[in-house]
Design an enzyme around this catalytic site. Sequence first.
Site, mmCIF file in Angstrom:
data_model
loop_
_atom_site.group_PDB
_atom_site.id
_atom_site.type_symbol
_atom_site.label_atom_id
_atom_site.label_comp_id
_atom_site.label_asym_id
_atom_site.label_seq_id
_atom_site.Cartn_x
_atom_site.Cartn_y
_atom_site.Cartn_z
ATOM 1 N N GLU A 116 70.730 -88.269 -42.200
ATOM 2 C CA GLU A 116 69.566 -87.814 -41.704
ATOM 3 C C GLU A 116 68.766 -86.855 -42.872
ATOM 4 O O GLU A 116 69.373 -85.605 -42.810
ATOM 5 C CB GLU A 116 69.520 -87.427 -40.463
ATOM 6 C CG GLU A 116 68.192 -87.340 -39.635
ATOM 7 C CD GLU A 116 67.506 -85.844 -39.718
ATOM 8 O OE1 GLU A 116 66.895 -85.385 -40.707
ATOM 9 O OE2 GLU A 116 67.603 -85.187 -38.709
ATOM 10 N N CYS A 168 63.611 -80.953 -40.107
ATOM 11 C CA CYS A 168 63.479 -82.067 -40.763
ATOM 12 C C CYS A 168 62.389 -82.718 -40.309
ATOM 13 O O CYS A 168 61.528 -83.304 -41.279
ATOM 14 C CB CYS A 168 64.644 -83.088 -40.840
ATOM 15 S SG CYS A 168 66.176 -82.231 -41.504
#
Length: 471
Positions: free
Chosen positions: A243, A277
């Site tokens: 990720e 993120c």
Amino acid sequence: MKTYNTIIGGKQIIPTNTFEVKNPATEDLIGYAPISTKLEVAEAVEAAKKAQPAWAAMADEERKGYIMKIAEVLTDNTEELATWITKEQGKPLGGPGSMFEMQACVGWTQVPASLDLPVEVVFEDDTRRDELHRKPIGVVGAIAPWNWPLMIAIWQIIPALRVGNTVVLKPSEYTTIGTLEMVRMINEVLPAGVLNTVSGTGEIGAELVANKDVGKIMFTGSNSTGEKIIKGSAGNMTRLTLELGGNDAAIVMEDVNPEAIAEGLFWGAFLNMGQTCACAKRLYVHESKYEAVISVLSDLAEKMPMGNGMDEGVVLGPIQNKMQYDKVVDLVEDAKANNARIVCGGKAKEGKGFFYPITIIADVEDGTRIVDEEQFGPVLPIIKYSNIEDAIKSANRLEAGLGASVWSANVEEAKKVASRIEAGTIWVNQHGAVHPMVPFGGVKSSGYGVEFGVDGLKSVTQSQVISVNKA
């Protein structure tokens, strides 16, 4: 000042070398974290490998019971661990801060414990029956980031343990102590060797990645480190869940009420000081609502108290580390040099701590650094568009593809726009709303593989087909 230990095979390992850990709000020393040796990395993997067969052989309900015991440990120690998060990472205790992170740790532990991966009959006729079974991979190496240090560690640890893997976890060198303390507490209810830790810089992570007995790596962090993990694991054919960076686009359509979406937009961009993120990191607003959206967001920014997260009433903390702080400052200064309009913020606060004010930047375009580079901090560039086709093209023009959002009074029209955006998750009238039952992962250079829910459990297994001849 206390020195903290790793855990290998259920035993605390006293380090021979340590590094200082400081509070990003005060820059005060708060403890010493261990620097693992290469031998200790190998020993941690070996301990996990030795413990794995018995852990995998347990009845599924027994393993579920262990996971629920972990949830109880996290619940019972929420306040202590939340305090570590605030002292080490910087986010405030209250609001969408450290207590919120610990609540998420509990939820993301309980949900996998409630899920099953039953045997699937994928084909059957009069002559044969084919069953798909899910088997653990073996040893999972988990490398956690500094922005949500305990929560993302839990995202990695719990699904892996749930399906019968064992784990070696390396926390970020920026937020080590709280994670080590959490694992120490969890180990009090787990069999020895099921969950182990190593600690140190990227070199230690590289040792974990390269170990031939690690069957899967789970990593959340930067694209550059993700690329190193791909290269470092290639010789072992190690499975990966990555990720990586986001630079999420948010599109505000012309039919919105700016006041109605202001708070959702604000926290979509500035949750955890933008150090997430999947925060909105570039905002495309229709020209008819451009100034109104700028106004409501800047008004909110001016009202949000920033300071030491241990102080009551604070909702925004510091940037976690000097490296990231310097990057944010550099990007804002570059925007200034290119005639961007600094609506609010834009000037570093004086005194100790890595504090930078919420900064809203207008009159910028695609192609400028503040738009094209992921700032990962409390800065939001707002770009004007006149045609929705242009906004979609802008959203898709970068290699980042983690999340995105579309904001509109017409949900059906927003969904049509959302379906054309190249990202793993596109939210409508919200941003960054992850859930433990909903798969989450990126496309393009934002990584591959998914976490959460049944698909997340499957990602830490390998399939095995048992095909039976009925004749």
